[in-house]
Write an enzyme that holds these catalytic residues in place. Structure first.
Site, PDB file in Angstrom:
ATOM      1  N   CYS A 114      -4.581   1.895  -5.026  1.00 31.65           N
ATOM      2  CA  CYS A 114      -3.839   3.093  -4.091  1.00 31.65           C
ATOM      3  C   CYS A 114      -2.513   3.570  -4.744  1.00 31.65           C
ATOM      4  O   CYS A 114      -2.243   4.662  -5.016  1.00 31.65           O
ATOM      5  CB  CYS A 114      -3.852   2.585  -2.775  1.00 31.65           C
ATOM      6  SG  CYS A 114      -2.646   0.956  -2.558  1.00 31.65           S
ATOM      7  N   HIS A 144       0.866  -1.158   0.008  1.00 29.61           N
ATOM      8  CA  HIS A 144      -0.007  -0.079  -0.049  1.00 29.61           C
ATOM      9  C   HIS A 144       0.838   1.232  -0.042  1.00 29.61           C
ATOM     10  O   HIS A 144       2.111   1.197   0.529  1.00 29.61           O
ATOM     11  CB  HIS A 144      -0.797  -0.081   1.221  1.00 29.61           C
ATOM     12  CG  HIS A 144      -1.522   1.288   1.480  1.00 29.61           C
ATOM     13  ND1 HIS A 144      -2.700   1.486   0.491  1.00 29.61           N
ATOM     14  CD2 HIS A 144      -1.404   2.385   2.358  1.00 29.61           C
ATOM     15  CE1 HIS A 144      -3.144   2.905   0.975  1.00 29.61           C
ATOM     16  NE2 HIS A 144      -2.335   3.243   1.946  1.00 29.61           N
TER      17      HIS A 144
END
Length: 215
Positions: free
Chosen positions: A123, A47
């Site tokens: 993301c 992430h």
């Protein structure tokens, strides 16, 4: 728009005379314990969020036709993300209000929550676009390399991918009126990929309820 053209060409925004440059950094988080081994190979499940002017911007999915971009304090992404490192990508002369407008525009056009896709619009895709928008440079390629490999493998040799990956790697369909990319239709499907895969997928696909949405 000019901003979209700039992202496509990789050109940084025009500096304002006398404006002070501000660092733009990417905060990278591990989503899988295997990253300790695969990171050395330039792969992993990550992430990421972009830090500028004391805030960190990231992107997650939800079911509504509004922005999926949210902000948190730097290096404090919600679990199960575990902070790994910060990489300074470059600098921007954009003010906090100018950055906020750029982020808001991305949330209204390219990064609606309902347009999230685990592999093609995640993301890390958002962080890459925002990095280019602010600095003209891209973040480290390894943060999204595994997703890109999965997309190519699904197109060229889908038989080598697990069924759970094939289920989410197919063609995407964008919400009406939105150009490019696509919406995942895997949000509510069952996953046979095991506990680690399910945990990683939940973080990447669901907008964290405790975070502030960029409107």
């Amino acid at each position: 728009s000019a901003a979209r053209s700039r992202r496509a060409s990789g050109r940084p925004p025009h500096p304002r005379p006398g404006a002070m440059p501000h660092p733009v950094a990417v905060n990278i988080y591990d989503l899988n314990g295997f990253n300790e081994y695969t990171h050395l190979l330039g792969l992993g499940v990550y992430h990421s969020g972009l830090e500028v002017h004391g805030r960190e911007y990231a992107f997650g999915g939800h079911d509504q036709r509004c922005s999926g971009i949210f902000d948190t304090a730097p290096r404090e992404a919600p679990p199960p993300a575990r902070f790994r490192k910060t990489v300074v990508v470059g600098h921007t002369t954009m003010s906090p209000s100018e950055v906020a407008r750029a982020v808001e525009n991305m949330g209204e056009t390219s990064y609606l929550g309902c347009a999230y896709h685990l592999l093609e619009r995640n993301c890390n895709s958002f962080v890459e676009d925002l990095c280019v928008e602010l600095t003209g440079r891209k973040p480290p390629g390894y943060i999204n390399r595994l997703a890109r490999i999965a997309v190519v493998a699904n197109q060229c040799a889908p038989c080598i991918l697990p069924a759970s990956v094939r289920a989410i790697a197919g063609p995407t369909v964008m919400p009406p009126g939105m150009g490019g990319g696509g919406e995942s239709d895997e949000d509510d499907e069952d996953d046979d990929g095991g506990e680690n895969a399910a945990g990683d997928r939940r973080l990447l696909t669901r907008f964290p309820e405790s975070s502030s949405r960029i409107r």
